[in-house]
Design a protein around this motif. Sequence first.
Motif, PDB file in Angstrom:
ATOM      1  N   GLU A 125     -78.624 -50.378  22.607  1.00 61.02           N
ATOM      2  CA  GLU A 125     -77.819 -49.914  21.695  1.00 61.02           C
ATOM      3  C   GLU A 125     -77.561 -50.685  20.375  1.00 61.02           C
ATOM      4  OE1 GLU A 125     -74.813 -46.878  23.949  1.00 61.02           O
ATOM      5  OE2 GLU A 125     -74.005 -48.823  23.243  1.00 61.02           O
ATOM      6  N   ASP A 128     -80.782 -50.744  18.414  1.00 66.75           N
ATOM      7  CA  ASP A 128     -81.103 -49.561  17.778  1.00 66.75           C
ATOM      8  C   ASP A 128     -80.201 -49.407  16.559  1.00 66.75           C
ATOM      9  OD1 ASP A 128     -80.200 -46.511  17.383  1.00 66.75           O
ATOM     10  OD2 ASP A 128     -81.477 -46.345  19.095  1.00 66.75           O
ATOM     11  N   THR A 154     -83.893 -46.993  24.090  1.00 69.01           N
ATOM     12  CA  THR A 154     -83.674 -45.959  23.159  1.00 69.01           C
ATOM     13  C   THR A 154     -84.846 -45.547  22.433  1.00 69.01           C
ATOM     14  OG1 THR A 154     -83.070 -46.856  20.963  1.00 69.01           O
ATOM     15  CG2 THR A 154     -81.259 -46.815  22.715  1.00 69.01           C
TER      16      THR A 154
ATOM     17  N   ASP B 128     -79.861 -39.675  24.583  1.00 67.40           N
ATOM     18  CA  ASP B 128     -81.274 -40.244  23.811  1.00 67.40           C
ATOM     19  C   ASP B 128     -82.476 -39.969  24.855  1.00 67.40           C
ATOM     20  OD1 ASP B 128     -83.132 -42.559  23.093  1.00 67.40           O
ATOM     21  OD2 ASP B 128     -81.872 -42.449  21.380  1.00 67.40           O
ATOM     22  N   THR B 154     -76.910 -43.232  19.301  1.00 67.39           N
ATOM     23  CA  THR B 154     -78.311 -43.878  18.931  1.00 67.39           C
ATOM     24  C   THR B 154     -78.987 -42.988  17.818  1.00 67.39           C
ATOM     25  OG1 THR B 154     -79.478 -42.263  20.139  1.00 67.39           O
ATOM     26  CG2 THR B 154     -78.390 -44.414  21.362  1.00 67.39           C
TER      27      THR B 154
END
Lengths: 436, 436
Positions: A125, A128, A154, B128, B154
């Motif tokens: 996270e 991202d 992700t 995600d 995200t």
Amino acid sequence: MSEPRRILEMNAFDNRQGGAGPVARRLDNLGAASVLFYRAPIEMVSAQGAWMVAVDGTRYLDFYNNVPSVGHSHPEVVAAVSRQIATLNTHTRYLVAGVDTYLEALKARLPSALSNVVLTCSGSEANDLAMRVARQVSGAGGFVVTETAYHGNTALVTEASPSALKRTAPPAHVVTVPAPGREAYGDDIAGGFARAIRAAMAELDARGIGTAALLADSIFSSDGIFADPPGFLRPAVEAVQAAGGLYIADEVQPGFARTGSAFWGYARHGVAPDIVTMGKPMGNGFPMAGMAARPEHLAAFCEDTGYFNTFGGNPVACAAGLAVLRVIEEEGLQDNAQRVGARLKSDLEEIAARAPRVAAVRGAGLFLGVDLCAPDAPGTPDAAFTVQVIDAMRDAGVLIGAAGRYGATLKLRPPLCLSQAEADRFTEAFAGAVLP
Amino acid sequence: MSEPRRILEMNAFDNRQGGAGPVARRLDNLGAASVLFYRAPIEMVSAQGAWMVAVDGTRYLDFYNNVPSVGHSHPEVVAAVSRQIATLNTHTRYLVAGVDTYLEALKARLPSALSNVVLTCSGSEANDLAMRVARQVSGAGGFVVTETAYHGNTALVTEASPSALKRTAPPAHVVTVPAPGREAYGDDIAGGFARAIRAAMAELDARGIGTAALLADSIFSSDGIFADPPGFLRPAVEAVQAAGGLYIADEVQPGFARTGSAFWGYARHGVAPDIVTMGKPMGNGFPMAGMAARPEHLAAFCEDTGYFNTFGGNPVACAAGLAVLRVIEEEGLQDNAQRVGARLKSDLEEIAARAPRVAAVRGAGLFLGVDLCAPDAPGTPDAAFTVQVIDAMRDAGVLIGAAGRYGATLKLRPPLCLSQAEADRFTEAFAGAVLP
């Protein structure tokens, strides 16, 4: 030379053939997402310090998991979490003093310019978010990463993690460069790496995408661990910054004192990151991570996008994080990583000099890589032998894994509280596995 | 009719003017990512059950936070986390019996076809992953979401979360439909919503993208809470599935017994999700989330992409999650949500009949929405009045927030252990705030 092997984890098996008992149970629950260590996986029941205990009573020295970095089940972290979770666990839309106490303690470790911290649940996270901030600030869309990099799970971060892409190349907005080792750049790692980065930026320009950021783990963990010479990263970082791109220092692996000489891995290279991301050891296993950035960069991102992280910055995570910072300080773990790591490295180098299948020892602090090779052929990585060594080490009671382009680099990341006696135990087991 | 207001959270202020003390400290640490409740934010020090305690000693009835769903600081969750974190906290590359015990307990609550569960740290990570699985399985790239949806933070999930996009429209691969309420669809919500979904799929086809999935929160929380009539979702879901798309049931908000009549919100609609994602209440505040999918869908995704989540599925999270499931069962919280929620809803409807500024009451179990409007003008949402009511409720010791296209829907999500006396306390405070 063989093709790069792109695989997330070298000592990982899907155990599809693994019949009965707890392995079958796990496969039934996690399915194709199950990736267990060892062909005969280990069931663990407890862990303390540098040691894990299996269900059959076997004690294993953990030389691989860089999450419980101040030691498994550290009593100060346990106490901090237990106390806070019994008192208050909420989100950052209310004020909680302990959250800011933690953020200030963390910021005291960071460059003063990076004075805003967004707390998240995972390094994925954090990366991202960092990638999006870099796009917003730079006005460009592309990223330069190393060819066996791993930055998270992700969608956006996976695209910039070639080691997670099993069958495909990264998309057009991601250009890779070889890891900063002698294989690609010979004696001039700093110059060669910077030239490769410049070429990658030129390629992103040619594609009409431009460079948002160089996203790099300063210890290049999944590439096989490349730490020397100190400072080699600087010309590359400066080239990116001079062109208007950002340098995102992915400290999820090297951060929190592991590399010994400094609290953050990038400090080894004398560079100034635009964004620092962090994770794994931050809460010693309590799920937490974060991104530190310049206020104006974060503000630019937030103008377009509302960002909120429900669990990020909860007071329990902050209690865990504060305990980790305190333990690193009180127990002198950075010094320990430096001292025990240096001795371990030189002991391994001594073994390498006598072991025809050990090609090289690299790394800093308690983050070391050991290349294994075909007999008397240092230029020929040997992944099959690496698996043999991993299994032999397990039989000797030591947990270890591998990384790198060829899956032939042992990756050493014991807890930072490792004692000299525990390091010696590793060295002995390693000698037994690699010496003729 | 005014333009849709796209804002992540209605009772959210950046408090940029907020001078000194803890607010200034917070802004200095979080910068533009700080979004505090209330113009004068509250500093919390502890919480138990449905109550939070501020630093000045004020006790607040928490009617808003749907994370500590079995009650703040629940002793069984606290004990489970404290015990496990002192014993073992590691990743899913080793076997740990408690992890599989939890997964099996969770799977017993899920459709048997969705027999693989990937544990993550956040609902964002779960969505995600789900979106990528849907793309892999469907061979299409597009998503249909409601126009004020929120599914996470995200990069990929934010694109499908119009309420998080402050200044831009979603990208081409995301097509939105109006929320399933009377405003858009009149008396035929099921038929109208299905027609809107079909039109959105046709638009994605016309763009050459196709529909990977309908991604919907079955209580439509950020849209303003739309629960009735039960079953309205079914024609829409069947239309998507008939066309080869997936239905991702985002149960991050409605899941874990909150809607009363069933454990999952989608069950209210008699639909069969292809993927279920979950989060917030799953660990009662311990950071954990997950995605349940068919084994063959997960396997298809994993063929191309290596997925591993360092913190996901750690034994401490699983201990928290197991305690949550046990408490829901032992304390009869689903029944309580159903019973106390139904009474609360009817009490609110009685107030609405007498209050010219309360336009509608919607919802299921302990997930209710109350539309506030201009005086005697039920069709004119009033966001300014909503903020007044939120502030008045705070003065009366009740924490509440708002959602929806117009920011004029109070969103009620108290802990599922809410007593009738606590519900009455809310009703009383609400009556005081909205009755003439």
